[in-house]
Structure formats: C-alpha cells, structure tokens
Motif scaffolding. Sequence first.
Motif, PDB file in Angstrom:
ATOM      1  N   LEU B 108      28.565  -7.299  16.404  1.00  0.00           N
ATOM      2  CA  LEU B 108      28.678  -6.834  17.869  1.00  0.00           C
ATOM      3  C   LEU B 108      30.112  -7.449  18.571  1.00  0.00           C
ATOM      4  O   LEU B 108      30.724  -6.569  18.509  1.00  0.00           O
ATOM      5  N   CYS B 112      33.446  -4.847  18.112  1.00  0.00           N
ATOM      6  CA  CYS B 112      34.382  -4.388  19.693  1.00  0.00           C
ATOM      7  C   CYS B 112      35.560  -5.435  19.838  1.00  0.00           C
ATOM      8  O   CYS B 112      36.056  -4.082  20.282  1.00  0.00           O
ATOM      9  N   THR B 114      37.758  -6.054  17.317  1.00  0.00           N
ATOM     10  CA  THR B 114      38.513  -4.517  16.663  1.00  0.00           C
ATOM     11  C   THR B 114      38.478  -3.510  17.524  1.00  0.00           C
ATOM     12  O   THR B 114      39.583  -3.015  17.111  1.00  0.00           O
ATOM     13  N   LEU B 116      38.160  -2.591  20.684  1.00  0.00           N
ATOM     14  CA  LEU B 116      39.133  -2.960  21.791  1.00  0.00           C
ATOM     15  C   LEU B 116      40.313  -2.982  21.185  1.00  0.00           C
ATOM     16  O   LEU B 116      41.347  -2.094  21.747  1.00  0.00           O
ATOM     17  N   ARG B 127      37.580  -4.533  29.116  1.00  0.00           N
ATOM     18  CA  ARG B 127      37.542  -6.129  28.400  1.00  0.00           C
ATOM     19  C   ARG B 127      36.994  -6.653  29.960  1.00  0.00           C
ATOM     20  O   ARG B 127      35.738  -7.703  29.706  1.00  0.00           O
ATOM     21  N   LEU B 130      33.081  -5.460  29.772  1.00  0.00           N
ATOM     22  CA  LEU B 130      32.548  -6.503  28.886  1.00  0.00           C
ATOM     23  C   LEU B 130      32.102  -7.704  29.193  1.00  0.00           C
ATOM     24  O   LEU B 130      30.936  -8.431  28.777  1.00  0.00           O
ATOM     25  N   PHE B 131      32.961  -7.980  29.786  1.00  0.00           N
ATOM     26  CA  PHE B 131      32.808  -9.432  29.747  1.00  0.00           C
ATOM     27  C   PHE B 131      32.274 -10.221  31.464  1.00  0.00           C
ATOM     28  O   PHE B 131      31.495 -10.536  31.349  1.00  0.00           O
ATOM     29  N   TYR B 134      28.370 -12.645  31.487  1.00  0.00           N
ATOM     30  CA  TYR B 134      29.028 -13.649  31.052  1.00  0.00           C
ATOM     31  C   TYR B 134      28.525 -14.489  32.345  1.00  0.00           C
ATOM     32  O   TYR B 134      28.260 -15.653  32.729  1.00  0.00           O
ATOM     33  N   TRP B 193      27.315 -12.643  24.595  1.00  0.00           N
ATOM     34  CA  TRP B 193      28.491 -11.525  23.715  1.00  0.00           C
ATOM     35  C   TRP B 193      29.235 -11.493  23.949  1.00  0.00           C
ATOM     36  O   TRP B 193      30.300 -11.348  23.303  1.00  0.00           O
ATOM     37  N   PHE B 195      31.511 -12.945  25.615  1.00  0.00           N
ATOM     38  CA  PHE B 195      32.141 -13.909  25.966  1.00  0.00           C
ATOM     39  C   PHE B 195      33.202 -13.966  24.522  1.00  0.00           C
ATOM     40  O   PHE B 195      33.928 -13.895  24.482  1.00  0.00           O
ATOM     41  N   ILE B 198      35.727 -11.537  23.626  1.00  0.00           N
ATOM     42  CA  ILE B 198      36.956 -12.052  24.327  1.00  0.00           C
ATOM     43  C   ILE B 198      37.186 -12.481  23.939  1.00  0.00           C
ATOM     44  O   ILE B 198      38.331 -12.967  23.171  1.00  0.00           O
ATOM     45  N   LEU B 199      36.956 -14.108  22.745  1.00  0.00           N
ATOM     46  CA  LEU B 199      36.944 -14.700  22.310  1.00  0.00           C
ATOM     47  C   LEU B 199      38.230 -14.429  21.047  1.00  0.00           C
ATOM     48  O   LEU B 199      39.304 -14.399  20.384  1.00  0.00           O
ATOM     49  N   ILE B 237      38.963 -19.456  14.769  1.00  0.00           N
ATOM     50  CA  ILE B 237      37.913 -19.834  16.350  1.00  0.00           C
ATOM     51  C   ILE B 237      36.740 -19.181  15.588  1.00  0.00           C
ATOM     52  O   ILE B 237      35.828 -19.896  16.609  1.00  0.00           O
ATOM     53  N   PHE B 240      35.051 -22.658  14.868  1.00  0.00           N
ATOM     54  CA  PHE B 240      35.035 -22.734  15.532  1.00  0.00           C
ATOM     55  C   PHE B 240      33.928 -22.532  16.170  1.00  0.00           C
ATOM     56  O   PHE B 240      32.454 -23.315  16.602  1.00  0.00           O
ATOM     57  N   MET B 241      33.843 -20.977  16.749  1.00  0.00           N
ATOM     58  CA  MET B 241      32.457 -20.797  17.125  1.00  0.00           C
ATOM     59  C   MET B 241      31.111 -20.058  16.364  1.00  0.00           C
ATOM     60  O   MET B 241      29.822 -20.914  16.521  1.00  0.00           O
TER      61      MET B 241
END
Lengths: 296, 316
Positions: B108, B112, B114, B116, B127, B130-131, B134, B193, B195, B198-199, B237, B240-241
């Motif tokens: 997701l 998203c 891509t 955005l 942005r 959608l945040f 969170y 998601w 969050f 955004i990363l 990232i 890492f995530m």
Amino acid sequence: MTAIGNVSIRDTILQRGRSRERSRLLVFNHVVLLALTAFAVIPLVVVAFNSVKTNLEIGQNPLGPPVNVVVENFPNAWDKGNFATTMSNSIIYVVATIAAELVFGGLAAYALARKKPPGSDLLMLYFLVASTIPLWMYIVPLFVQINFLKVKIGVDARILLIMVYVATRAPLSIFLLRSYMIDLPTELEDAARVDGANELQVMTRIVFPLTKPGFLTVGLVVGLGVWNEFLLALTFIHDPNQYPVTTSFYKFVDRFDRDWALTSAGAIIIIFPVMVLFLSLQRQFIEGLAEGGVKL
Amino acid sequence: MAVLTQKKPMTIAEKFNDESWRRKFLNNVLIPWIFIAPLLIIHLYVVAVPAVQGIYMSLTDWKGVGMNVNFVGLENYRELFFEDETFGKALSNNILWMAFFLTVPFILALFCATMLSQVRRGGMIYRSILFVPYVLASVVTATIWKNLLNPQRGVGAAVDNILGLEGVFGVAYLGRTETALMSIAFIDNWQFWGFLMILFLAAMQSIPPVLYDAAKIDGANRWQEFRHVTLPGIRPILVFMFMMVAIFSFLAFDYIFLLTQGGPGGASEVIATQLYKNAFFRFQAGYGAAQGVVISIFAGFIILIFVTVKRRGWDI
C-alpha cells in the motif's frame, strides 16, 4: 547531421508521448490518491458526525451526516469522562516528560557531541543496544520496582510514570540531539571562546540555540508519544484521579459502550489538541516523526 | 630530540596539584559525565536493571506477590514450548501478524508513495491528510473502528442495506474466531501505513530525476522504472523498515488488548497479550517474564539476521 536530426526528432516524439502519457497518468494518480485519502479521513468524519447526533439519531443513521446538530454530547462527555482531571493529568505528563527529556537529553547530547569524555563510545553502544530491548523484557520486574517505590517509599505514581517515559525515550533523544549537534559547525563556538565566553556560555548561548530544530523534533515526537501512550499508563497508574486521557477514555468507553454519541464526543475531545498542533506544525510533525521513527 | 623534550609522566598527586590539569579534567571528563549522568541513571534504573532481573525472574516460579520464590531453571521455557498450547497459538498469531504487516502496508505504502511522487499539484495536502491517522491515539482509533465494524450499525450493515442483503457483510468481525485477528491487523494498519508511505515518499524524492529520464530513454515501462530505479533508490529505508516491522510484529499489543483482549477464545491472542495477563492478572510473574525473554530473543534474532545480511553486503 542526420544523426543529430534523428535524435532531436526522437526527443520530440518522446517528449510529446511523455507529456500525453503524463497527463493521462496523473488523472489515475489523483483518483487513487483521493480514494486513499477518503479511506484515511472517512472514519474520522463519521466520528465527528456522531459526536453531534443524539443516540436516537445514531440508531437510525449511524454513518451519515447529522440531521439535527446537538452539542450537548461534549459537555456531557467532558463531565462523565472526568476530562477536566484527565486532560490536565495528560498535560502534566506531556510537559514534564518533554522538559526532562530536553534538559537531560540536551546536556548529555552536548557532552557526547562536543566533549567526548573517555567512555563515550561505550555509552553510545550501551544506548544503541538498550534501545533494541523490547519493553516486554523488563516490564514485569519494572512493575515490581515501581510498586516498591510507590508503596514502600511513598513516591507519587505520576512522578514514577514520568520517569519511565523519560527513560524509554532517552536513547531517541540522545541520538537525535547528538547527531544534530555534531552537524553544527564549530567555528561559532571557537569565535565565542576567542571573545572570552566560558564553557557554560558556549553551551547555553551558542550550541543550544542552534539546536532548536532538534529540540523541537524531540519535543514533538516525545510529546505526541506520551499524549497517546496507553500501555505504561495502564500498568503503572491505578488511581482514576491520576489517569491520563488515554486510559481514562479506555475505561469510559467500557462503561458507556452503547452510548456512541458520548464516546464519539470523547474521542473528538482527545483528538482535538493533537489535530490543532498537527495542522499548525505539519512539516515539523511529519519530518520529526519520520526521523524519530527511523532512529528508534 | 623527541625523547629529550618528552615530559616525565606525572604521578596522580602531581596531577592534582597542577592547576591546568585539574581544569582540563574538570572540563573534559568530570562535567561531561555529570551532564550524562541523570539520563543514564534513569535509563539504567528503568531499563537495564529490570531487563537483567527479567532474565532471572524467568527462571523462577514467582507469582508476582509474596516472598515465595523458587529457582526452577528452564522449567518455564519448557512449559512454554512443549506444554502450553495457548502459547503455540499466540506464537502462530504473531507470525500471521508479521506476514500481514510485511506485505499489506508495504504494498500500500509503495504504491501510494509512487503515485504521490509523480503528482505536482496538491502533493503536500495529500501527504498531510494521509499522515493524519498516524498521530491518533490507539485508544481512539480502536473505538472508532469498533463502531465502524459493528454488525448492526457499522459499514458492513450499510453495505448490506444498499445491496438488499442481510447479515452478509454486517457480521461481528471482531467477535468471530476466523476474522478477529485480521480485523485488528486491518485497523492497526489503517493507522500505521501512512507513516511508512511518508518514509518511502521522502526516499523517492531524493532519487535524482536524471535516472528516470535515462530509464525513459532506454524505453523502460513504468513497472521496469519502478523495479530498476525506484526500488534500488529507496532500498536502505525499505530494508530497515522491513526489520523494524518484523520486530514490531512480535511486540504487538495495544490494538489487540483494546479490541478483543485476545478473544474470542484465544483467536487473536499474541505473546504480548498473554504475557500481560499472566503477569498482571493471573499471578504468574515468572512465567510472564519468560515470555518477555522469548519475545526479546525473537527480536534479537531478527536484528541479527539483518546485521549479518548487511555485513555480507548482500544485494537486497
């Protein structure tokens, strides 16, 4: 010559094709993004709607916009949910944790970034390893320790909860503030020393003011985390008069399970301060939480 | 020459009498450590000491109250893995939870982000909106979705109403054994998601546009562009995530405790909710501590995998 001509023709074809493609694709992009935005927002809109309906209306129309707007739910929820007390408790937890985190974190980060006393590498390693220890590993013995301080020594449970908050967020604030301070140029500090500033003045007048964005980030991440925190407050605070809004709301929803008008209004009361802050500091919030989430 | 100019090392007594040495010690050692001390002491007291105690506690049969503590060795662990069937259920739920969170939010968020990253107008507004989930408290999110998933008044009932059906979509998603766990995961993901998105978006925006132009000239289609430019560009990232979310999957607690308390009949139980009940409701502190150690071992194992992979410099 022909080659160059070919290239330019190919470029223009590409260009035209691309721009047509792009505009078509962007419609698709906006449709997708609007759908996802609706997915994020509609649940919140439904709560906002329900917070201004009567329960009778919610029974007939649980999802749609209100026909008659009533505002009584808010004072009702405020009283029955004991929000006057729990809101101020939460504010105390948030402000005290942020203050302690910024003061202690700022001092420690300064020492680690600029003075590097012997043993600081080891200390950074300690915080790095400790930050990966899950809360579940130590929550049971911690409960015993905290209970001992609370019952046997008589320390206020609120102070103990704040201490736990400060500790669990310490690695984050040290990493963030330290890396922020390391990136600062040292010329200003040297210049201040040449002008006769002592070490304390260099720290408080030069380094700390320049670290302001770092402090803001840590403050936002820590503050939001504490405002929303549930598990630790549930575990360590047992006096309803000391509950933060989260655990208090949890019991409130339990008690008024069927009263959607009331619980929706309560939800809006909790969300409201966060939303105001978020909307006014969007960039800092998003960037700060992104940074904080990655550092942790 | 160098040997001649070198000073004789000072004894400690001499050092203390030397004014400049004293000031240096004060400025570069003592005061920095005094600055570090408060946070370090609090952290040792709240995290490090109880973590060590937790290991010891997991080797005892302590109930959590009273003075009766018997050292039982690895008995708690043996019971966990070989006797306690509810633990097996909880562990498999944690793994299901991980499978959900390593796929759904990532797909997701990648999709998203891509979308955005290509949008010029309104990008900031999307942005921010959608945040929003969170930043909400888990208690609030849980309450909102509990209402929305209500069998009589929720979204499912509304869908049934529109389609002229009864009881097809309007079911108690949180109250049925087959759907409880995944419904909670869905709710948690609703909050989480954005969050992740955004990363990924931030990472995508730092990819040089030249690379996309080059891919276009080479005739790459959009999938190839995503596969060979975007994904490698955000790999650090992303990896890492993956690690963080895999770890979080073993720590999951809030939404499960808030929405079902592990029910119905243990259908949505995970290790952390079991631990909480054992330690704080059922007077099995030693057993709960053992579960905490097990969670930590899983988390440590995941970190170890990622560190090893990174050391080897594998192309992931």
